[in-house]
Design a protein around this motif. Structure first.
Motif, PDB file in Angstrom:
ATOM      1  N   ARG A 292     -11.090   5.950  -5.450  1.00 35.70           N
ATOM      2  CA  ARG A 292     -10.339   5.944  -3.851  1.00 35.70           C
ATOM      3  C   ARG A 292      -9.049   6.686  -4.001  1.00 35.70           C
ATOM      4  NH1 ARG A 292     -11.769   2.501   0.047  1.00 35.70           N
ATOM      5  NH2 ARG A 292      -9.249   2.475   0.961  1.00 35.70           N
ATOM      6  N   LEU A 293      -8.129   6.495  -5.014  1.00 32.05           N
ATOM      7  CA  LEU A 293      -7.107   7.221  -5.352  1.00 32.05           C
ATOM      8  C   LEU A 293      -7.335   8.833  -5.395  1.00 32.05           C
ATOM      9  CD1 LEU A 293      -5.340   4.983  -7.976  1.00 32.05           C
ATOM     10  CD2 LEU A 293      -4.706   5.402  -5.860  1.00 32.05           C
ATOM     11  N   ARG A 294      -8.451   9.097  -6.391  1.00 29.92           N
ATOM     12  CA  ARG A 294      -8.828  10.639  -6.532  1.00 29.92           C
ATOM     13  C   ARG A 294      -9.119  11.185  -5.228  1.00 29.92           C
ATOM     14  NH1 ARG A 294     -13.535  12.248 -10.333  1.00 29.92           N
ATOM     15  NH2 ARG A 294     -14.900  11.682  -8.616  1.00 29.92           N
ATOM     16  N   ASP A 295     -10.009  10.322  -4.314  1.00 31.55           N
ATOM     17  CA  ASP A 295     -10.333  10.944  -2.777  1.00 31.55           C
ATOM     18  C   ASP A 295      -8.996  11.070  -2.113  1.00 31.55           C
ATOM     19  OD1 ASP A 295     -12.862  10.958  -3.525  1.00 31.55           O
ATOM     20  OD2 ASP A 295     -13.208   9.115  -2.767  1.00 31.55           O
ATOM     21  N   LYS A 296      -8.025  10.496  -2.365  1.00 29.14           N
ATOM     22  CA  LYS A 296      -6.708  10.321  -1.396  1.00 29.14           C
ATOM     23  C   LYS A 296      -5.923  11.682  -1.975  1.00 29.14           C
ATOM     24  CE  LYS A 296      -2.499   7.925  -0.468  1.00 29.14           C
ATOM     25  NZ  LYS A 296      -1.920   6.432  -0.782  1.00 29.14           N
TER      26      LYS A 296
END
Length: 300
Positions: A292-296
């Motif tokens: 989720r952090l990487r997609d953000k």
């Protein structure tokens, strides 16, 4: 197990993450080329050696100088910050003539001074606040027992073992931040510290989170350090002054005495299953958060 992991990560995460941030964003490349391999070599130290030193040497030193050790938690950040502020107050022309990373020669002496101040003030603090015997004060005022091999010793020893892993992965994450982001931030007038905290740190957060979770797995599965540095006391207590017995240490101690197929034998297998499931679920949750952090931040 959770208690030992908590104290180890509380000691390791700030040092490893901020050390990696400083190494990747502030120091001169020639200094970085020496610091990073040195920290990585720390990972090669056998855990049994760290546990041996912690159990026989560190535990007695912490017991004899408990107040100075606790004061170090306050004094070292204060004196380190004072070194940064002192460097920032130097004339701009002087700082421009010095290469990046030279501020270490200002900060390190102040950190040493902070350590000396903690050990110099410690006896006076113990005499004035705790009546001259902090262990007796802990027993009478808090109702706790001070064991020589306790959670503080485990946090220092196992944190020392976890730091290289978190540092290496975090430093790689910081170094992987695209240069155009930091260049744009600096071109817009942000300082190097503002760029590091508001651009580099959020962008590298997936890698930092992965580093912390890898360190968590290393701390949860550690056996020899907690076996030798805690007294292996079967106490369910969150007090930092008590020892403990982790799942991994319990398996290592009890398995030679477990008769095949008996109750103890089956309980030890249950302990191993609990240890595996705990690390499995934590790592799975960590991977979901990392994605989720990487997609953000991938759009940046």
């Amino acid at each position: 197990t959770i208690k030992a992991t908590f104290y180890a990560l509380a000691f390791a995460i700030p040092l490893a993450v901020f050390g990696a941030l400083y190494t990747s964003q502030f120091v001169h490349p020639s200094i970085k080329a020496k610091v990073k391999p040195t920290v990585e070599i720390m990972a090669a130290l056998p855990s049994v050696v760290i546990g041996f030193i912690a159990g026989l040497w560190l535990a007695s030193r912490v017991e004899a100088h408990l107040i100075p050790v606790l004061l170090l938690v306050v004094f070292l950040p204060l004196f380190g910050t004072a070194g940064v502020l002192f460097w920032d107050r130097l004339p701009y022309g002087l700082r421009r003539r010095l290469r990046p990373g030279t501020e270490v020669f200002v900060i390190l002496p102040l950190l040493l001074l902070g350590g000396l101040a903690a050990f110099a003030i410690g006896p006076a603090v113990e005499a004035g606040v705790f009546g001259g015997d902090v262990k007796q004060w802990i027993s009478t005022s808090l109702g706790l027992v001070y064991d020589q091999r306790n959670s503080i010793v485990v946090g220092l020893a196992m944190g020392f073992a976890v730091i290289p892993i978190i540092f290496t992965i975090s430093e790689d994450a910081f170094s992987s931040v695209p240069q155009h982001l930091t260049a744009a931030s600096l071109a817009l007038g942000a300082s190097r510290w503002q760029t590091a905290t508001r651009v580099v740190l959020p962008t590298a957060s997936p890698g930092i989170f992965s580093a912390i979770m890898v360190g968590f797995g290393r701390a949860v599965g550690e056996t020899m350090i907690v076996l030798m540095a805690t007294g292996n006391t079967p106490i369910m207590d969150w007090s930092p002054f008590n020892g403990m017995r982790t799942l991994s240490a319990n398996i290592a101690v009890e398995i030679p005495e477990a008769p095949y197929g008996g109750t103890l034998y089956r309980v030890l297998f249950l302990s191993a299953c609990v240890l595996f499931l705990m690390t499995f679920f934590v790592n799975t949750l960590a991977e979901l958060v990392r994605q989720r952090l990487r997609d953000k931040y991938k759009a940046i």
